[in-house]
Design a protein around this motif. Structure first.
Motif, PDB file in Angstrom:
ATOM      1  N   ILE A   6       0.837  -1.212   0.000  1.00 33.68           N
ATOM      2  CA  ILE A   6       0.000   0.000   0.000  1.00 33.68           C
ATOM      3  C   ILE A   6       0.867   1.256   0.000  1.00 33.68           C
ATOM      4  CG2 ILE A   6      -1.517   1.375   1.516  1.00 33.68           C
ATOM      5  CD1 ILE A   6      -3.061  -1.220   2.098  1.00 33.68           C
ATOM      6  N   ILE A   7       1.890   1.288   0.846  1.00 28.82           N
ATOM      7  CA  ILE A   7       2.743   2.492   0.921  1.00 28.82           C
ATOM      8  C   ILE A   7       3.544   2.660  -0.369  1.00 28.82           C
ATOM      9  CG2 ILE A   7       4.648   3.618   2.172  1.00 28.82           C
ATOM     10  CD1 ILE A   7       1.908   3.641   3.627  1.00 28.82           C
ATOM     11  N   TYR A   8       4.064   1.564  -0.889  1.00 30.04           N
ATOM     12  CA  TYR A   8       4.808   1.650  -2.153  1.00 30.04           C
ATOM     13  C   TYR A   8       3.921   2.246  -3.250  1.00 30.04           C
ATOM     14  CZ  TYR A   8       7.696   0.471  -6.149  1.00 30.04           C
ATOM     15  OH  TYR A   8       8.462   0.566  -7.279  1.00 30.04           O
ATOM     16  N   VAL A   9       2.719   1.715  -3.372  1.00 31.47           N
ATOM     17  CA  VAL A   9       1.823   2.136  -4.455  1.00 31.47           C
ATOM     18  C   VAL A   9       1.275   3.550  -4.185  1.00 31.47           C
ATOM     19  CG1 VAL A   9      -0.368   1.611  -5.591  1.00 31.47           C
ATOM     20  CG2 VAL A   9       1.271  -0.231  -5.130  1.00 31.47           C
ATOM     21  N   ALA A  10       0.933   3.846  -2.939  1.00 27.96           N
ATOM     22  CA  ALA A  10       0.400   5.178  -2.611  1.00 27.96           C
ATOM     23  C   ALA A  10       1.431   6.257  -2.931  1.00 27.96           C
ATOM     24  CB  ALA A  10       0.016   5.240  -1.133  1.00 27.96           C
ATOM     25  N   ASP A  11       2.694   5.972  -2.618  1.00 24.68           N
ATOM     26  CA  ASP A  11       3.782   6.913  -2.899  1.00 24.68           C
ATOM     27  C   ASP A  11       3.852   7.192  -4.400  1.00 24.68           C
ATOM     28  OD1 ASP A  11       6.131   8.415  -2.509  1.00 24.68           O
ATOM     29  OD2 ASP A  11       7.411   6.649  -2.742  1.00 24.68           O
ATOM     30  N   TYR A  12       3.600   6.175  -5.194  1.00 17.37           N
ATOM     31  CA  TYR A  12       3.694   6.279  -6.651  1.00 17.37           C
ATOM     32  C   TYR A  12       2.514   7.016  -7.282  1.00 17.37           C
ATOM     33  CZ  TYR A  12       6.973   4.259  -9.980  1.00 17.37           C
ATOM     34  OH  TYR A  12       8.009   4.096 -10.846  1.00 17.37           O
ATOM     35  N   MET A  13       1.342   6.882  -6.692  1.00 18.43           N
ATOM     36  CA  MET A  13       0.124   7.339  -7.403  1.00 18.43           C
ATOM     37  C   MET A  13      -0.644   8.444  -6.693  1.00 18.43           C
ATOM     38  SD  MET A  13      -2.645   4.399  -6.481  1.00 18.43           S
ATOM     39  CE  MET A  13      -4.005   5.390  -5.921  1.00 18.43           C
ATOM     40  N   GLU A  14      -0.121   8.961  -5.577  1.00 20.28           N
ATOM     41  CA  GLU A  14      -0.878   9.984  -4.835  1.00 20.28           C
ATOM     42  C   GLU A  14      -1.234  11.139  -5.789  1.00 20.28           C
ATOM     43  OE1 GLU A  14       0.274  13.113  -3.816  1.00 20.28           O
ATOM     44  OE2 GLU A  14       2.297  12.928  -4.618  1.00 20.28           O
ATOM     45  N   PRO A  15      -2.250  11.924  -5.458  1.00 19.51           N
ATOM     46  CA  PRO A  15      -2.825  12.859  -6.435  1.00 19.51           C
ATOM     47  C   PRO A  15      -1.858  13.859  -7.065  1.00 19.51           C
ATOM     48  CG  PRO A  15      -4.169  12.776  -4.441  1.00 19.51           C
ATOM     49  CD  PRO A  15      -2.971  11.948  -4.170  1.00 19.51           C
ATOM     50  N   ASN A  16      -0.729  14.138  -6.417  1.00 20.23           N
ATOM     51  CA  ASN A  16       0.213  15.097  -7.007  1.00 20.23           C
ATOM     52  C   ASN A  16       1.110  14.474  -8.069  1.00 20.23           C
ATOM     53  OD1 ASN A  16      -0.205  17.544  -5.134  1.00 20.23           O
ATOM     54  ND2 ASN A  16       0.062  15.826  -3.729  1.00 20.23           N
ATOM     55  N   ARG A  17       1.077  13.158  -8.181  1.00 22.19           N
ATOM     56  CA  ARG A  17       1.902  12.489  -9.197  1.00 22.19           C
ATOM     57  C   ARG A  17       1.251  12.646 -10.561  1.00 22.19           C
ATOM     58  NH1 ARG A  17       6.862  11.291  -6.993  1.00 22.19           N
ATOM     59  NH2 ARG A  17       6.734   9.706  -5.370  1.00 22.19           N
ATOM     60  N   ASP A  18       2.094  12.937 -11.544  1.00 25.64           N
ATOM     61  CA  ASP A  18       1.568  13.096 -12.891  1.00 25.64           C
ATOM     62  C   ASP A  18       2.626  12.614 -13.875  1.00 25.64           C
ATOM     63  OD1 ASP A  18       0.056  13.785 -15.045  1.00 25.64           O
ATOM     64  OD2 ASP A  18       0.538  15.930 -14.956  1.00 25.64           O
ATOM     65  N   PHE A  19       2.405  11.432 -14.449  1.00 25.54           N
ATOM     66  CA  PHE A  19       3.352  10.912 -15.442  1.00 25.54           C
ATOM     67  C   PHE A  19       2.570   9.912 -16.292  1.00 25.54           C
ATOM     68  CE2 PHE A  19       3.697   8.580 -11.473  1.00 25.54           C
ATOM     69  CZ  PHE A  19       3.477   7.276 -11.869  1.00 25.54           C
ATOM     70  N   PRO A  20       3.064   9.620 -17.492  1.00 27.21           N
ATOM     71  CA  PRO A  20       2.334   8.667 -18.340  1.00 27.21           C
ATOM     72  C   PRO A  20       2.253   7.320 -17.620  1.00 27.21           C
ATOM     73  CG  PRO A  20       4.268   9.581 -19.504  1.00 27.21           C
ATOM     74  CD  PRO A  20       4.298  10.128 -18.119  1.00 27.21           C
ATOM     75  N   GLY A  21       1.061   6.764 -17.529  1.00 28.65           N
ATOM     76  CA  GLY A  21       0.917   5.460 -16.876  1.00 28.65           C
ATOM     77  C   GLY A  21       0.336   5.551 -15.478  1.00 28.65           C
ATOM     78  N   VAL A  22       0.253   6.773 -14.938  1.00 25.30           N
ATOM     79  CA  VAL A  22      -0.220   6.888 -13.553  1.00 25.30           C
ATOM     80  C   VAL A  22      -1.705   6.492 -13.438  1.00 25.30           C
ATOM     81  CG1 VAL A  22      -0.844   9.353 -13.565  1.00 25.30           C
ATOM     82  CG2 VAL A  22      -0.095   8.290 -11.441  1.00 25.30           C
ATOM     83  N   GLU A  23      -2.478   6.743 -14.483  1.00 26.91           N
ATOM     84  CA  GLU A  23      -3.910   6.388 -14.429  1.00 26.91           C
ATOM     85  C   GLU A  23      -4.087   4.876 -14.348  1.00 26.91           C
ATOM     86  OE1 GLU A  23      -6.239   8.197 -13.610  1.00 26.91           O
ATOM     87  OE2 GLU A  23      -5.122  10.074 -13.827  1.00 26.91           O
TER      88      GLU A  23
END
Ligand code: FE
Ligand code: FE
Length: 396
Positions: free
Chosen positions: A329-346
């Motif tokens: 959960i922490i690994y994935v949350a760090d990657y996808m939290e709302p401020n992250r923006d990169f191709p593939g984040v969706e």
């Protein structure tokens, strides 16, 4: 003619970088002594909350300079009170030392902005500037430029190569909070800080309630990382609710996961050494991944977090084989939290709620690609994590 250096600053706290720079200036400029002047109120710079009083900063500076008779701590600006303008200090020292040759010592940034100082022309009439520089080409070019400009105005400018510890007061205060500042503090200063409970050194941050934890964490982060960390916490809480993990652990791991991220690479090693941690060759080579290790250390030792939280922080950048629910959960949350923006984040955000191990795998693969493009190696833990996920997905 007596040659006197003047070294002003907030000295919050005074550290070995200040003392070594002063000693180098004595040698390089052939000074008889340096007067170190802690400011009362620095122009254009707010002193952080929880700072010692000016008189305590002076006490510490006296301790820091005690074993070198050439260094003298002065209460001149503290006694004057109010905003400490260098021009006033110089005028005062000029009056008390009418025959001396005075050198005003300063770092590169100060030197480059010198003509924005109050009454800078008046200052130039009384002193020679002594400029500490570190020596990269860009810096030297900028300094030479400014020196040439000021020389046209009749200024004396001498350079002092500063090969010593470079550490900002902000970093020092973080090291103090993480109990690993001793190697940067002159003898006596570390004890004084402890005895007087300065810089939250004696604060008990174990098991803080979330609102207090948030305030402490925010005070230790770089301001530009706060939104990410709060976003990670909220996302972790959401995922914990969705997957039936411990919500409190998720919130605490989320908010603490980058707690040491503001510590520079080499200082990460200091933090490890102070806490007796032995590092792998990979960590030494790529100190960028170290904040996960030191974050876990700090979460455990300073914040008293439980094993689950500590472990989730420990593996939030690299992952590892066989991760538990909170770690994923922490690994994935760090990657996808709302401020992250990169191709593939969706895609990652979608998977996080439908197949968490797959989201983890996607994150690891994206990291691998990213590191490859940069010419950097993937950590052994990440390799093992990927291999583990592949085995798990392989048809039997
Ligand atoms: Fe991180
Ligand atoms: Fe992060």
């Amino acid at each position: 003619m007596e040659r006197i250096g003047i070294f002003g600053g907030t000295f919050n706290p005074p550290h070995i970088g200040h003392i070594q720079a002063a000693k180098q200036a004595v040698e390089a400029l052939g000074l008889d002594k340096i007067i170190l002047v802690p400011d009362c109120v620095a122009p254009h710079k707010a002193i952080p909350p929880n700072s010692p009083t000016g008189w305590q900063r002076l006490d510490m500076l006296r301790l820091a300079t005690a074993d070198d008779p050439r260094l003298e701590a002065s209460d001149l600006e503290l006694r004057r009170e109010g905003v400490s303008y260098t021009a006033d200090t110089i005028a005062q020292l000029r009056r008390s030392h009418p025959k001396a040759k005075l050198y005003l010592l300063m770092g590169t940034d100060m030197f480059l902005s010198f003509r924005q100082w109050r009454h800078w022309e008046q200052i130039l009439g009384d002193v020679t500037l002594g400029v500490f520089y570190r020596g990269d080409h860009q810096e030297i070019a900028a300094i030479e430029n400014q020196r040439a400009e000021l020389k046209k105005l009749g200024a004396g400018v001498e350079l002092v190569k500063n090969q010593v510890v470079s550490i900002s007061s902000t970093q020092m205060r973080r090291l103090l909070a993480f109990h690993c500042a001793d190697s940067f503090l002159p003898r006596g200063v570390a004890d004084y800080i402890r005895e007087n409970g300065l810089y939250d050194g004696n604060a008990n941050w174990k098991n803080l309630p979330m609102d207090q934890l948030e305030a402490v964490v925010v005070s230790l982060l770089n301001p530009n990382r706060v939104a990410h960390v709060l976003g990670c916490r909220d996302t972790a809480v959401d995922l914990a609710k969705h997957w039936g993990a411990n919500v409190t652990d998720a919130a605490r791991a989320g908010i603490l996961h980058d707690i040491t991220k503001a510590i520079d690479g080499p200082l990460q090693l200091t933090l490890c050494e102070a806490h007796g941690t032995i590092l792998s060759d990979f960590s030494r080579k790529y100190p960028k991944t170290l904040h996960a290790l030191t974050g876990a250390l700090v979460a455990e030792r300073i914040f008293g977090e439980n094993e689950a939280v500590v472990s989730a922080i420990r593996y939030h950048t690299t992952g590892k084989a066989g991760m538990n629910l909170l770690e994923m959960i922490i690994y994935v949350a760090d990657y996808m939290e709302p401020n992250r923006d990169f191709p593939g984040v969706e895609k990652l955000r979608e998977l996080a709620y439908s197949d968490l191990p797959q989201a983890l795998g996607l994150g690891l693969e994206m990291t691998m690609e990213h590191l490859k493009r940069q010419g950097n190696a993937l950590s052994p833990e990440s390799k093992e994590a990927l291999a583990y996920l592949k085995r798990r997905n392989a048809p039997v």
